[in-house]
Each structure stands twice: as structure tokens, then as C-alpha cells.
Design a protein around this motif. Sequence first.
Motif, PDB file in Angstrom:
ATOM      1  N   ARG A   1       0.677  -0.852  -0.102  1.00 54.18           N
ATOM      2  CA  ARG A   1      -0.329  -0.056  -0.563  1.00 54.18           C
ATOM      3  C   ARG A   1       0.666   1.117   0.178  1.00 54.18           C
ATOM      4  NH1 ARG A   1      -5.009  -1.013   4.506  1.00 54.18           N
ATOM      5  NH2 ARG A   1      -5.721  -2.974   3.078  1.00 54.18           N
ATOM      6  N   ARG A   2       0.543   2.312  -1.115  1.00 55.27           N
ATOM      7  CA  ARG A   2       1.535   3.473  -0.592  1.00 55.27           C
ATOM      8  C   ARG A   2       0.369   4.794   0.214  1.00 55.27           C
ATOM      9  NH1 ARG A   2      -1.582   7.828  -2.479  1.00 55.27           N
ATOM     10  NH2 ARG A   2      -3.303   7.926  -4.186  1.00 55.27           N
ATOM     11  N   SER A   3       1.859   5.475   0.791  1.00 65.88           N
ATOM     12  CA  SER A   3       1.134   6.401   1.655  1.00 65.88           C
ATOM     13  C   SER A   3       0.266   7.728   0.958  1.00 65.88           C
ATOM     14  CB  SER A   3       2.355   6.800   2.354  1.00 65.88           C
ATOM     15  OG  SER A   3       3.107   7.449   1.769  1.00 65.88           O
ATOM     16  N   GLN A   4      -0.691   8.567   1.847  1.00 62.56           N
ATOM     17  CA  GLN A   4      -1.093   9.071   1.151  1.00 62.56           C
ATOM     18  C   GLN A   4      -0.740  10.376   0.462  1.00 62.56           C
ATOM     19  OE1 GLN A   4      -4.035  10.307   4.380  1.00 62.56           O
ATOM     20  NE2 GLN A   4      -6.052   9.853   2.856  1.00 62.56           N
ATOM     21  N   THR A   5      -1.051  10.737   0.286  1.00 60.84           N
ATOM     22  CA  THR A   5      -0.030  11.983  -0.861  1.00 60.84           C
ATOM     23  C   THR A   5      -0.464  13.644  -0.274  1.00 60.84           C
ATOM     24  OG1 THR A   5      -1.853  12.876  -2.003  1.00 60.84           O
ATOM     25  CG2 THR A   5      -0.251  11.675  -2.729  1.00 60.84           C
ATOM     26  N   GLY A   6      -0.004  14.865  -0.191  1.00 63.16           N
ATOM     27  CA  GLY A   6      -0.006  15.748   0.917  1.00 63.16           C
ATOM     28  C   GLY A   6      -1.808  15.650   0.436  1.00 63.16           C
ATOM     29  N   PHE A   7      -2.145  16.287  -0.443  1.00 55.20           N
ATOM     30  CA  PHE A   7      -3.145  16.500  -0.983  1.00 55.20           C
ATOM     31  C   PHE A   7      -4.230  16.006  -0.913  1.00 55.20           C
ATOM     32  CE2 PHE A   7      -6.377  16.112  -5.054  1.00 55.20           C
ATOM     33  CZ  PHE A   7      -7.324  17.423  -4.088  1.00 55.20           C
ATOM     34  N   GLU A   8      -4.115  14.563  -0.606  1.00 55.76           N
ATOM     35  CA  GLU A   8      -5.437  13.484   0.306  1.00 55.76           C
ATOM     36  C   GLU A   8      -4.782  13.645   1.805  1.00 55.76           C
ATOM     37  OE1 GLU A   8      -4.380  10.056  -3.212  1.00 55.76           O
ATOM     38  OE2 GLU A   8      -3.628  10.268  -1.631  1.00 55.76           O
TER      39      GLU A   8
ATOM     40  N   GLN B   1      -9.476   7.979   2.054  1.00 58.28           N
ATOM     41  CA  GLN B   1      -8.614   7.194   1.338  1.00 58.28           C
ATOM     42  C   GLN B   1      -7.571   7.935  -0.097  1.00 58.28           C
ATOM     43  OE1 GLN B   1      -6.610   5.754   3.910  1.00 58.28           O
ATOM     44  NE2 GLN B   1      -8.205   5.285   5.928  1.00 58.28           N
ATOM     45  N   SER B   2      -8.093   7.411  -0.664  1.00 63.23           N
ATOM     46  CA  SER B   2      -7.088   8.233  -2.085  1.00 63.23           C
ATOM     47  C   SER B   2      -8.500   8.867  -2.802  1.00 63.23           C
ATOM     48  CB  SER B   2      -6.629   6.694  -2.592  1.00 63.23           C
ATOM     49  OG  SER B   2      -7.997   6.179  -3.428  1.00 63.23           O
ATOM     50  N   VAL B   3      -7.372   9.662  -3.360  1.00 63.30           N
ATOM     51  CA  VAL B   3      -8.045  11.019  -4.190  1.00 63.30           C
ATOM     52  C   VAL B   3      -7.486  10.263  -5.962  1.00 63.30           C
ATOM     53  CG1 VAL B   3      -9.024  12.885  -5.475  1.00 63.30           C
ATOM     54  CG2 VAL B   3      -8.461  12.495  -2.808  1.00 63.30           C
ATOM     55  N   LEU B   4      -9.153  10.089  -6.706  1.00 68.16           N
ATOM     56  CA  LEU B   4      -8.319   9.401  -8.257  1.00 68.16           C
ATOM     57  C   LEU B   4      -8.784  10.498  -9.025  1.00 68.16           C
ATOM     58  CD1 LEU B   4      -9.470   5.533  -7.609  1.00 68.16           C
ATOM     59  CD2 LEU B   4      -7.017   7.369  -7.578  1.00 68.16           C
ATOM     60  N   PRO B   5      -7.677  10.838 -10.285  1.00 69.03           N
ATOM     61  CA  PRO B   5      -8.212  11.844 -11.222  1.00 69.03           C
ATOM     62  C   PRO B   5      -9.538  11.686 -12.262  1.00 69.03           C
ATOM     63  CG  PRO B   5      -5.945  11.685 -11.767  1.00 69.03           C
ATOM     64  CD  PRO B   5      -6.591  11.040 -10.224  1.00 69.03           C
TER      65      PRO B   5
ATOM     66  N   PHE C   1     -13.371   9.938  -5.049  1.00 72.18           N
ATOM     67  CA  PHE C   1     -13.127  10.119  -3.096  1.00 72.18           C
ATOM     68  C   PHE C   1     -13.239   8.086  -3.826  1.00 72.18           C
ATOM     69  CE2 PHE C   1     -14.751  13.987  -1.584  1.00 72.18           C
ATOM     70  CZ  PHE C   1     -13.292  14.619  -2.323  1.00 72.18           C
ATOM     71  N   SER C   2     -12.283   7.580  -2.711  1.00 78.56           N
ATOM     72  CA  SER C   2     -11.729   6.467  -2.705  1.00 78.56           C
ATOM     73  C   SER C   2     -12.157   5.964  -1.533  1.00 78.56           C
ATOM     74  CB  SER C   2     -11.101   5.544  -3.424  1.00 78.56           C
ATOM     75  OG  SER C   2     -11.180   4.135  -3.047  1.00 78.56           O
ATOM     76  N   ASP C   3     -12.461   4.850  -0.524  1.00 78.87           N
ATOM     77  CA  ASP C   3     -11.836   4.971   1.147  1.00 78.87           C
ATOM     78  C   ASP C   3     -10.992   3.636   0.776  1.00 78.87           C
ATOM     79  OD1 ASP C   3     -13.779   2.502   0.816  1.00 78.87           O
ATOM     80  OD2 ASP C   3     -15.275   2.996   1.580  1.00 78.87           O
ATOM     81  N   THR C   4     -10.325   3.701  -0.079  1.00 80.24           N
ATOM     82  CA  THR C   4      -9.195   2.031   0.257  1.00 80.24           C
ATOM     83  C   THR C   4      -8.313   2.778   0.220  1.00 80.24           C
ATOM     84  OG1 THR C   4      -9.858   1.946  -2.372  1.00 80.24           O
ATOM     85  CG2 THR C   4     -11.125   0.357  -0.822  1.00 80.24           C
TER      86      THR C   4
END
Length: 204
Positions: A62-69, A83-87, A163-166
Motif C-alpha cells: 500500500r502507498r501512503s497518502q499524498t499531501g493533497f489527500e 483514503q485516496s483521490v483519483l482523477p 474519492f475512495s475509502d480504500t
Amino acid sequence: MAFEVFRENKKLMARVFDNPVPYTLNAFFVRKATPQNPVATVQRKDKPVGKHYLEVQQQGGRRSQTGFEKLLSRRLKYEGIIQSVLPTRAARRNRYGNISPGLIQQVLSSVKAQGDAYQNTTAASRRRAGRRRAGYFVPQAESALSPGVYERRGETIRKVLAFSDTVPSYSARFPMEDHGRQVATAAAPAAYDRALTRTLKAKI
């Protein structure tokens, strides 16, 4: 040998990653050998905070959250979990395919999630910008719109971020260490000959 590994490692990143940014391609450096410490190493530059994203690409996981997230998950008035933001396809991107920094700043300002509250969009600044400038919003929980960030330009609304909760998880695809050993082994005979020649000339 170390510089050969360094060069080939950069070529490996260009192959396994899709249009990598310069920061990724320049993530390593060579620490030269010295007479006092006759060991040269190819090292990754330290990441200021958290686990380096190249570790995830090398080992998988798993990757860590970005500053934006992190800003959105902590500061946005939103009932769900981010948990993650996808374009989406409608999102502006830079030449490397990532979310445009300009879009990130506009979104953070519009939804009042900036780290500096003074950078958030106010009603007055929105009026000054006029209707031509895009505005961004996150729908309420009871909305029929799916979770994410939407762009409003006049009467047109389109989703730009989802937005994603995973937490995104990646398989290992950057075999840096194995590749480096192979390159070093192949480069060793010629490197040894060059070093021996230099040493003999210095003695003479």
C-alpha cells in the motif's frame, strides 16, 4: 561499477514507470569509494517524511497518502472516509499525467481545505472572479452525485476527482536490487581492468 548501476537504474525506471517525473528519475545518487572506505554505493535520496513511494514500487504494498489527500481527509467537511483521490478523465493533468498542481490549489481553495486558511476562496473573491471562472464543490451526503469533487462552470457540472475509502495497493514492479546486481556483475571485469591500469600507471 556504481556509476554503471546508477545509469542503468535510471533506464529501468524509464521502462517500468509510465512517463516518470524528473523527481523520480533523479531519486538516486552515487556515494563514491575512497581510499579510506573502498566501497561505492548507489543510494536513494531520503524522503523528508514517511515511506518513500519507490519502496512500494520495489516491494509492493500500500502507498501512503499524498499531501493533497491528507489535506482533504483532515480539513474537508465530508462525512465519508477519504483514503485516496483519483482523477477522472475530465481532470486537468500535467505533462506527466498527474493531477495538475493548479487544479489541486483551486480545489483546496474552493472547498476550504488549504493548509493556510487565508488561501481559501471567500464569497467576495468568488464574486470578483465572476461566473467564467470554474468553481469546485463536494456534494452533500444525501446528494445523488457520487463522492468526489465537481467542477461548476456556468450551468455545466462535471466530476473531476473521485474519492475512495480504500488505500491503493501496488504489486512489485521495480526490481532495483536484482537489476543492480546483474549490472554490477556484468560491469565488474572491465571496471577491474580500468582500475588496475590506473593503479599501475600511478605506481610508475
